[in-house]
Design a protein around this motif. Sequence first.
Motif, short mmCIF file in Angstrom:
data_model
loop_
_atom_site.label_atom_id
_atom_site.label_comp_id
_atom_site.label_asym_id
_atom_site.label_seq_id
_atom_site.Cartn_x
_atom_site.Cartn_y
_atom_site.Cartn_z
N VAL A 11 -20.05 50.46 11.15
CA VAL A 11 -21.07 50.87 12.12
C VAL A 11 -22.23 49.88 12.12
O VAL A 11 -22.68 49.43 13.17
N LEU A 12 -22.71 49.52 10.93
CA LEU A 12 -23.85 48.61 10.85
C LEU A 12 -23.51 47.18 11.28
O LEU A 12 -24.41 46.42 11.64
N SER A 13 -22.24 46.83 11.27
CA SER A 13 -21.86 45.48 11.71
C SER A 13 -21.98 45.34 13.23
O SER A 13 -22.03 44.22 13.73
N CYS A 14 -22.06 46.46 13.93
CA CYS A 14 -22.13 46.44 15.40
C CYS A 14 -23.54 46.64 15.93
O CYS A 14 -23.79 46.41 17.11
N VAL A 15 -24.45 47.12 15.09
CA VAL A 15 -25.81 47.45 15.51
C VAL A 15 -26.79 46.84 14.52
O VAL A 15 -26.52 46.80 13.32
N SER A 19 -30.93 54.47 11.48
CA SER A 19 -31.40 55.44 10.48
C SER A 19 -30.18 56.06 9.80
O SER A 19 -29.05 55.93 10.28
N THR A 20 -30.42 56.73 8.71
CA THR A 20 -29.33 57.39 7.99
C THR A 20 -28.64 58.41 8.89
O THR A 20 -27.40 58.49 8.91
N THR A 21 -29.40 59.16 9.66
CA THR A 21 -28.82 60.16 10.57
C THR A 21 -27.97 59.50 11.64
O THR A 21 -26.88 59.99 11.97
N GLU A 22 -28.44 58.39 12.19
CA GLU A 22 -27.66 57.67 13.21
C GLU A 22 -26.37 57.13 12.62
O GLU A 22 -25.32 57.19 13.26
N ILE A 23 -26.44 56.62 11.40
CA ILE A 23 -25.23 56.12 10.73
C ILE A 23 -24.26 57.27 10.50
O ILE A 23 -23.06 57.15 10.74
N GLN A 24 -24.78 58.38 10.02
CA GLN A 24 -23.96 59.57 9.76
C GLN A 24 -23.19 59.97 11.01
O GLN A 24 -21.98 60.19 10.95
N THR A 30 -20.45 63.35 6.76
CA THR A 30 -21.43 64.37 6.41
C THR A 30 -22.70 63.67 5.94
O THR A 30 -22.68 62.48 5.61
N GLY A 31 -23.78 64.39 5.90
CA GLY A 31 -25.03 63.81 5.42
C GLY A 31 -24.92 63.29 4.01
O GLY A 31 -25.38 62.18 3.70
N TRP A 32 -24.29 64.06 3.15
CA TRP A 32 -24.11 63.65 1.76
C TRP A 32 -23.27 62.38 1.67
O TRP A 32 -23.61 61.45 0.94
N SER A 33 -22.17 62.32 2.40
CA SER A 33 -21.29 61.15 2.35
C SER A 33 -22.00 59.90 2.84
O SER A 33 -21.85 58.83 2.25
N ALA A 34 -22.78 60.03 3.90
CA ALA A 34 -23.51 58.88 4.44
C ALA A 34 -24.55 58.38 3.44
O ALA A 34 -24.63 57.18 3.17
N ARG A 35 -25.32 59.30 2.87
CA ARG A 35 -26.35 58.90 1.90
C ARG A 35 -25.73 58.29 0.65
O ARG A 35 -26.22 57.29 0.12
N ASN A 36 -24.64 58.88 0.18
CA ASN A 36 -23.97 58.36 -1.01
C ASN A 36 -23.40 56.97 -0.73
O ASN A 36 -23.54 56.06 -1.56
N HIS A 53 -39.32 51.63 8.09
CA HIS A 53 -38.99 52.64 7.08
C HIS A 53 -37.89 53.57 7.57
O HIS A 53 -37.90 54.05 8.69
N GLY A 54 -36.93 53.81 6.72
CA GLY A 54 -35.86 54.76 7.03
C GLY A 54 -34.71 54.18 7.83
O GLY A 54 -33.86 54.92 8.30
#
Length: 74
Positions: A11-15, A19-24, A30-36, A53-54
């Motif tokens: 995902v980050l290679s394209c954008v 934010s963490t929520t946008e990546i999720q 899930t939120g936990w999986s994305a943050r981990n 920030h964020g």
Amino acid sequence: MTTAEFAVLNVLSCVERLSTTEIQRAASLTGWSARNALAQLAARGLVVPSVSHGRWQISARGRSAVAVKRKQFG
């Protein structure tokens, strides 16, 4: 590299920055999986927090890793 970590890098290679929520959402995690996944990737220098920030961005090392792993994860 886990499937969740690859999804985050992909995902980050394209954008430029997300934010963490946008990546999720974009990676369908899930939120936990994305943050981990972000924590693990940051510890290895594959992603870095951006000046805003964020938000996260992929590092040059992360771009190299995702290019190699695309063959493995399809």
